[in-house]
Design a protein around this motif. Sequence first.
Motif: not given
Length: 397
Positions: A377-394
């Motif tokens: 579990i890590v914390r990162i900057n994002c810039g927008v609100p996020t909800g649990k189970y949102d996905i981060f992709r590259r």
Amino acid sequence: MKRPELLAPAGNMNKLLTAVRFGADAVYAAAEEYGLRAFAGNFTPEQLRAAADMLHPLGKKLYVTVNAYMDERDMAGLPAFAEQLNETGADGALVSDLGAFAVLRKYAPSVPLHVSTQANVTNGEAAAVWADLGASRIVLARETRVSEIPAIKRAAGVEIEVFVHGAMCIAYSGRCLLSAYFTGRSGNRGECAQCCRWQYDLTEPTRGETLGMEEDARGTYILSGRDLRMIDRLKELADAGADSFKIEGRMKSEYYVAGAVNAYRRAIDDMLAGKPFDARLLEETEKISHRGYSTGFYFGGAGESGEPKPQAGSEFIAVAAENGSDDAVVEMRGRFAVGDVLEVLSPTDSFGHSFEVKRIINSKGESVRVADKVQEIVRINCGVPTGKYDIFRRSRG
């Protein structure tokens, strides 16, 4: 136009919650026995009950797959299983085997019975027989054409469910013997080894000569079909009378579930609003795991050989572990570093929000340059609100 149901796979509880987050109307899951995905993270009776209790206040439904073909060794325990299922609050059970159908009707009378695609229903007479036996829904075989759906629905007078996205089996409605023959693991009992994805050569037995049927640098995969994709043809299915649009993939990742459900939710909502199809949704389906795409047999076309290994335009990096504001708390799935550009996939933003990673705080509260411990579990900057189970992709591009 009647609002069609969007039905999503739930291989485990996290995938179930992801499907709900991204807009599924219903999910299908398996108990620990009698399903056709023996290696998925299947549900205990208590977990099924908890899932139903969570879904129902949200107006969502839970269907349980009981669609293995039963041997005599299965039947002794089936009545007790059916009685447990009856107490879960499930909104339906998907069944292939006629004997299992009879047992569930007797011992799980409160659970509506849906006929699985494995039962090969491709005509109105077969659908009507199942309806007379008590089925409330028919999941049509993948061989069915769109033009045949209205007659089948008229004959049966019950709900019709169709697959719209996901893997295709090179076998009659998925009833394949290859896995049992080669490995002793029966696909009809949920243990498929996916032998259709193997590479095959042509051998002349007398001389022992082997000819590789080359199609690309990796070989020819004559039994590996392309995945189904109907996202831009949903109105034709709806006009034909389909009540439920089903996405395949209980063995696939949360990212696959989120990406597929998100795209099809948008497509269905646009269709109901009378909007033209948004071609960006095709791009979204290219970003999730697939083996090339086709419309299957819906329009009478011949199948095409697909890729042996899944491809995806984007890589699954992390999933939001809790609700967040400008920063996001995420659970790792893939390595990333400061300077990488990630994209948030969220139901609040149809096509994602891109940002550059400028800081990473690990689980010890330390600032690090690289996140490389899976499921940390890590914390990162994002810039927008996020909800649990949102996905981060590259992007892989």
